[in-house]
Design an enzyme around this catalytic site. Structure first.
Site, PDB file in Angstrom:
ATOM      1  N   CYS A   1       4.418 -10.019   2.067  1.00 42.36           N
ATOM      2  CA  CYS A   1       5.881  -9.976   1.890  1.00 42.36           C
ATOM      3  C   CYS A   1       6.665  -9.938   3.189  1.00 42.36           C
ATOM      4  CB  CYS A   1       6.271  -8.794   1.002  1.00 42.36           C
ATOM      5  SG  CYS A   1       6.086  -7.201   1.810  1.00 42.36           S
TER       6      CYS A   1
ATOM      7  N   CYS B   1       0.871  -1.790   0.674  1.00 46.49           N
ATOM      8  CA  CYS B   1       2.249  -2.060   1.084  1.00 46.49           C
ATOM      9  C   CYS B   1       3.167  -1.516  -0.010  1.00 46.49           C
ATOM     10  CB  CYS B   1       2.457  -3.555   1.258  1.00 46.49           C
ATOM     11  SG  CYS B   1       4.186  -4.025   1.512  1.00 46.49           S
TER      12      CYS B   1
ATOM     13  N   CYS C   1       5.300  -4.594  -1.782  1.00 46.57           N
ATOM     14  CA  CYS C   1       4.738  -5.621  -2.668  1.00 46.57           C
ATOM     15  C   CYS C   1       3.417  -5.205  -3.307  1.00 46.57           C
ATOM     16  CB  CYS C   1       4.572  -6.937  -1.918  1.00 46.57           C
ATOM     17  SG  CYS C   1       3.194  -6.930  -0.759  1.00 46.57           S
TER      18      CYS C   1
ATOM     19  N   CYS D   1      -6.997   2.596   8.607  1.00 47.41           N
ATOM     20  CA  CYS D   1      -8.024   1.591   8.864  1.00 47.41           C
ATOM     21  C   CYS D   1      -7.636   0.358   8.037  1.00 47.41           C
ATOM     22  CB  CYS D   1      -9.364   2.175   8.421  1.00 47.41           C
ATOM     23  SG  CYS D   1     -10.754   1.149   8.793  1.00 47.41           S
TER      24      CYS D   1
HETATM   25 ZN   LIG Z   1       3.933  -6.324   1.343  1.00 48.47          ZN
END
Ligand SMILES: [Zn+2]
Length: 132
Positions: A49, A95, A98, A118
């Site tokens: 994204c 994330c 998204c 990581c």
């Molecule tokens: Zn994303």
């Protein structure tokens, strides 16, 4: 999940490895990722994204074979959740915008946070920027 492109678009735009890692919780092979040895200054963006998730300022070499960061650019940029796959209890990092799988976070990182994010290179886009 506002920022998530359609599955067809992702399959067309991402490499098979990027798709596998971000959408199917894959893990790239250690020491193979394109950002692992990157020591340039810049931003690391979500490959799906485009949100900025990490900065070279918090990147370090953990010796693990994957890009490692001691913190994201802002805590709310990533979402942590329990991952019980492969017979281990780990904390998965996604994330927040998204939902792309990024990697895992561990408690054995350096100061000041003591955390080790990581992250798969395949989940990240790198945007170099001049050092100030
Ligand atoms: Zn994303």
């Amino acid at each position: 999940m506002s920022g998530k492109p359609s599955d067809a678009e992702l399959r067309a735009r991402l490499t098979p490895e990027q798709y596998h890692v971000t959408q199917e919780q894959g893990t790239e092979r250690a020491f193979t990722g394109q950002h692992y040895r990157n020591e340039q200054s810049g931003k690391y963006l979500c490959v799906v994204c485009g949100e900025q998730l990490f900065s070279s300022a918090a990147k370090y070499d953990s010796g693990s074979g994957w890009p490692s960061f001691w913190e994201p650019v802002a805590a709310q940029k990533v979402e942590a959740r329990a991952d019980r796959a492969h017979g281990m209890i780990r904390t998965e990092v996604r994330c927040a915008n998204c939902g792309a799988h990024l990697g895992h976070v561990f408690d054995d990182g350096p100061k000041p946070t003591g955390q080790r994010f990581c992250i798969n290179s395949a989940s990240l886009d790198f945007k170099p920027e001049p050092t100030k």
